[in-house]
Design a protein around this motif. Structure first.
Motif, PDB file in Angstrom:
ATOM      1  N   GLY A 107     -40.241 -14.967  -9.653  1.00  0.00           N
ATOM      2  CA  GLY A 107     -39.214 -15.464 -10.564  1.00  0.00           C
ATOM      3  C   GLY A 107     -37.917 -14.701 -10.453  1.00  0.00           C
ATOM      4  O   GLY A 107     -37.036 -14.816 -11.293  1.00  0.00           O
ATOM      5  N   SER A 108     -37.770 -13.906  -9.388  1.00  0.00           N
ATOM      6  CA  SER A 108     -36.596 -13.054  -9.223  1.00  0.00           C
ATOM      7  C   SER A 108     -36.007 -13.239  -7.834  1.00  0.00           C
ATOM      8  O   SER A 108     -36.730 -13.145  -6.836  1.00  0.00           O
ATOM      9  CB  SER A 108     -36.974 -11.585  -9.433  1.00  0.00           C
ATOM     10  OG  SER A 108     -35.959 -10.726  -8.984  1.00  0.00           O
ATOM     11  N   SER A 109     -34.708 -13.500  -7.771  1.00  0.00           N
ATOM     12  CA  SER A 109     -34.045 -13.670  -6.478  1.00  0.00           C
ATOM     13  C   SER A 109     -34.039 -12.376  -5.684  1.00  0.00           C
ATOM     14  O   SER A 109     -34.339 -12.359  -4.485  1.00  0.00           O
ATOM     15  CB  SER A 109     -32.605 -14.153  -6.697  1.00  0.00           C
ATOM     16  OG  SER A 109     -32.591 -15.477  -7.139  1.00  0.00           O
ATOM     17  N   SER A 143     -32.622 -16.884  -3.347  1.00  0.00           N
ATOM     18  CA  SER A 143     -32.072 -17.446  -4.585  1.00  0.00           C
ATOM     19  C   SER A 143     -32.981 -18.516  -5.186  1.00  0.00           C
ATOM     20  O   SER A 143     -32.803 -18.905  -6.346  1.00  0.00           O
ATOM     21  CB  SER A 143     -30.676 -18.030  -4.331  1.00  0.00           C
ATOM     22  OG  SER A 143     -30.742 -19.180  -3.507  1.00  0.00           O
ATOM     23  N   ILE A 146     -34.961 -18.181  -8.855  1.00  0.00           N
ATOM     24  CA  ILE A 146     -34.627 -18.565 -10.224  1.00  0.00           C
ATOM     25  C   ILE A 146     -34.724 -20.073 -10.450  1.00  0.00           C
ATOM     26  O   ILE A 146     -34.587 -20.533 -11.580  1.00  0.00           O
ATOM     27  CB  ILE A 146     -33.213 -18.080 -10.617  1.00  0.00           C
ATOM     28  CG1 ILE A 146     -32.135 -18.725  -9.720  1.00  0.00           C
ATOM     29  CG2 ILE A 146     -33.131 -16.572 -10.561  1.00  0.00           C
ATOM     30  CD1 ILE A 146     -30.732 -18.461 -10.195  1.00  0.00           C
ATOM     31  N   SER A 151     -39.610 -18.631 -13.917  1.00  0.00           N
ATOM     32  CA  SER A 151     -38.308 -18.014 -13.708  1.00  0.00           C
ATOM     33  C   SER A 151     -37.852 -17.327 -14.988  1.00  0.00           C
ATOM     34  O   SER A 151     -37.745 -17.974 -16.034  1.00  0.00           O
ATOM     35  CB  SER A 151     -37.300 -19.086 -13.293  1.00  0.00           C
ATOM     36  OG  SER A 151     -35.978 -18.628 -13.426  1.00  0.00           O
ATOM     37  N   PRO A 153     -34.795 -16.129 -15.716  1.00  0.00           N
ATOM     38  CA  PRO A 153     -33.547 -16.708 -16.231  1.00  0.00           C
ATOM     39  C   PRO A 153     -33.753 -18.027 -16.960  1.00  0.00           C
ATOM     40  O   PRO A 153     -33.048 -18.326 -17.921  1.00  0.00           O
ATOM     41  CB  PRO A 153     -32.699 -16.905 -14.961  1.00  0.00           C
ATOM     42  CG  PRO A 153     -33.195 -15.871 -14.019  1.00  0.00           C
ATOM     43  CD  PRO A 153     -34.667 -15.796 -14.282  1.00  0.00           C
ATOM     44  N   VAL A 360     -28.836 -23.491 -13.384  1.00  0.00           N
ATOM     45  CA  VAL A 360     -29.556 -22.619 -12.457  1.00  0.00           C
ATOM     46  C   VAL A 360     -29.013 -22.781 -11.037  1.00  0.00           C
ATOM     47  O   VAL A 360     -28.846 -21.801 -10.303  1.00  0.00           O
ATOM     48  CB  VAL A 360     -31.072 -22.920 -12.500  1.00  0.00           C
ATOM     49  CG1 VAL A 360     -31.797 -22.180 -11.391  1.00  0.00           C
ATOM     50  CG2 VAL A 360     -31.653 -22.506 -13.854  1.00  0.00           C
ATOM     51  N   SER A 363     -25.929 -20.948 -10.858  1.00  0.00           N
ATOM     52  CA  SER A 363     -26.231 -19.519 -10.822  1.00  0.00           C
ATOM     53  C   SER A 363     -26.667 -19.106  -9.421  1.00  0.00           C
ATOM     54  O   SER A 363     -26.308 -18.025  -8.941  1.00  0.00           O
ATOM     55  CB  SER A 363     -27.334 -19.188 -11.835  1.00  0.00           C
ATOM     56  OG  SER A 363     -27.447 -17.798 -12.030  1.00  0.00           O
ATOM     57  N   GLN A 364     -27.431 -19.986  -8.744  1.00  0.00           N
ATOM     58  CA  GLN A 364     -27.800 -19.720  -7.353  1.00  0.00           C
ATOM     59  C   GLN A 364     -26.562 -19.544  -6.483  1.00  0.00           C
ATOM     60  O   GLN A 364     -26.507 -18.654  -5.637  1.00  0.00           O
ATOM     61  CB  GLN A 364     -28.631 -20.882  -6.803  1.00  0.00           C
ATOM     62  CG  GLN A 364     -30.105 -20.803  -7.109  1.00  0.00           C
ATOM     63  CD  GLN A 364     -30.865 -21.857  -6.354  1.00  0.00           C
ATOM     64  OE1 GLN A 364     -31.050 -22.970  -6.848  1.00  0.00           O
ATOM     65  NE2 GLN A 364     -31.316 -21.545  -5.166  1.00  0.00           N
ATOM     66  N   TYR A 367     -25.227 -16.204  -6.978  1.00  0.00           N
ATOM     67  CA  TYR A 367     -26.038 -15.141  -6.391  1.00  0.00           C
ATOM     68  C   TYR A 367     -25.701 -14.907  -4.921  1.00  0.00           C
ATOM     69  O   TYR A 367     -25.854 -13.800  -4.417  1.00  0.00           O
ATOM     70  CB  TYR A 367     -27.531 -15.504  -6.500  1.00  0.00           C
ATOM     71  CG  TYR A 367     -28.201 -15.041  -7.759  1.00  0.00           C
ATOM     72  CD1 TYR A 367     -29.111 -13.996  -7.757  1.00  0.00           C
ATOM     73  CD2 TYR A 367     -27.941 -15.662  -8.984  1.00  0.00           C
ATOM     74  CE1 TYR A 367     -29.745 -13.580  -8.915  1.00  0.00           C
ATOM     75  CE2 TYR A 367     -28.565 -15.260 -10.147  1.00  0.00           C
ATOM     76  CZ  TYR A 367     -29.462 -14.214 -10.112  1.00  0.00           C
ATOM     77  OH  TYR A 367     -30.075 -13.791 -11.260  1.00  0.00           O
TER      78      TYR A 367
END
Length: 423
Positions: A107-109, A143, A146, A151, A153, A360, A363-364, A367
């Protein structure tokens, strides 16, 4: 009110942590524009954190940290190489597929980049694939952490927007798989046309051995997500299950975990989760001030005068999120803006779950986009390449992400198909 907006961005530009920026803005607002006691700030922060759902965040972070440093990631890489290694660009495709699968574990990039990148970037170089493509694939593939559930986030988003964590997780599956497939297709076409790299082949005996060894790692997301969707466990309980499960397989099956390391993983996970939860608390205090001053209603009136359709609203929001994501993490931004966005989205009948996937995806983009993309900095450390090299390597993958994001934006059924089946 304009003064508060200026204060917020000045503090952000000065490099203060998001938590401090949000909290100072909320405190300034209550002090200057309200007769309410400042005690309300601490009360609202407590209210924002008084949620059992948020307990899922530290558990998922700890599980991802342990899995990334143990043999779980290595087993997944081997399994994906067996499946995809024979294709043109197979090992690179296997790396992206591993990122997608590992995303469902961590669940973490950043954890995904570290786990997969440290194994695959050197291996892909030895197989003759262009370093620029290898580094870009790992950086961007990370990425997916998430987007593909579970996830951390997404949990924060659901708490802020008041949506179902289970449905939000379910909504991430198809977009996550679609994006991973799009990236894999790009790699396949490029490698086939340029006849790049060496393919990886295994005998039946070797493939069987690899899959048997990888069963515990493959079962990880199935157990965690299956417990949620069968109703056997809540998302928070499933997060705790994920931590216990990865502890057991790394300690007793892969035999990589030591007690001292376990203590460190828990400590690091709690510290990282605390930083995220502080943002939630501070954002709740700011949201209280924004709501009491009826700012959401004013914003809705202004935007409704400028935007005349649902699609126009989606375009405006996506452009805003893409730009903002290059400078600040989109999920905390959504948490801060939740009281403004929810009535606006409801007014135009935009599903909050669908908007969650849009946020999301934005957000990707943040990232992996310069100048502040966190995955870029992590990839620099893992690949031992310059920031400029890594930033250049992600450009083709960002273009693919941009196209897929707009498709998902305008075809909400992609996100909502599985959540709607849960009704």
């Amino acid at each position: 009110m304009i003064m508060l907006v200026i204060l917020f961005f000045v503090l952000l530009i000065l490099g203060l942590p998001i938590f401090s920026t949000v909290l100072m803005t909320a405190t300034a607002g209550v002090t200057l524009f309200s007769s309410t006691s400042l005690q309300v700030i601490s009360q609202q922060m407590f209210t924002g954190l008084d949620s059992t759902t948020l307990l899922a965040v530290p558990f998922f972070i700890v599980a991802g940290s342990i899995a990334s440093k143990g043999k779980t990631s290595e087993s997944l890489v081997d399994c994906m190489n067996v499946i995809f290694g024979r294709l043109p660009g197979g090992p690179v495709i296997a790396s992206i597929a591993t990122c997608a699968f590992f995303a469902a574990i961590s669940g973490s990039s950043m954890a995904t980049v570290v786990a997969v990148g440290s194994l695959m970037i050197p291996a892909l170089k030895e197989l003759g694939y262009p370093e620029e493509m290898n580094v870009g694939a790992i950086c961007c593939g990370g990425s997916l952490g998430i987007l593909i559930p579970p996830s951390a986030p997404m949990v924060m988003f659901c708490v802020a927007m008041g949506t179902s964590v289970g449905k939000q997780f379910m909504a991430g599956f198809i977009p996550g798989i679609l994006l991973a497939l799009a990236w894999c297709l790009y790699v396949f076409i490029r490698c086939k046309r340029g006849n790049l790299g060496t393919r990886v082949k295994y005998s039946r005996k070797e493939a069987l051995h690899i899959f048997v060894k990888g069963i515990p790692a493959i079962l990880f997301p199935i157990i965690v997500l299956g417990s949620i969707y069968t109703g056997w466990a809540t998302p928070t309980e499933a997060a705790a299950i994920s931590t216990v499960y990865v502890l057991l397989i790394e300690k007793f099956i892969y035999r990589t975990l030591k007690f001292k390391e376990m203590v460190k993983y828990f400590y690091d996970g709690v510290v990282q989760a605390a930083s995220l939860l502080l943002i939630i608390g501070a954002a709740t205090a700011l949201s209280y001030f924004i709501t009491t001053k009826q700012i959401p209603a004013m914003v809705v009136d202004v935007i409704s005068g400028m935007v005349d359709s649902k699609f126009m609203l989606l375009i405006v929001l996506m452009i805003f999120l893409f730009i903002a994501g290059c400078f600040v993490d989109t999920i905390p931004l959504i948490v801060i803006l939740a009281p403004i966005l929810v009535p606006l989205l409801n007014m135009y009948d935009v599903e909050l779950i669908h908007f969650g996937i849009m946020a999301v995806l934005a957000s990707q983009m943040g990232y992996i986009s310069p100048p502040f993309g966190t995955n870029l900095f992590v990839t620099v450390q893992v690949s031992k390449k310059s920031f400029g090299f890594v930033a250049k390597s992600v450009v083709p993958f960002i273009i693919v992400l941009f196209v897929v994001a707009w498709v998902i934006c305008f075809v909400p059924q992609i996100s909502m198909f599985l959540p709607n089946m849960m009704k």
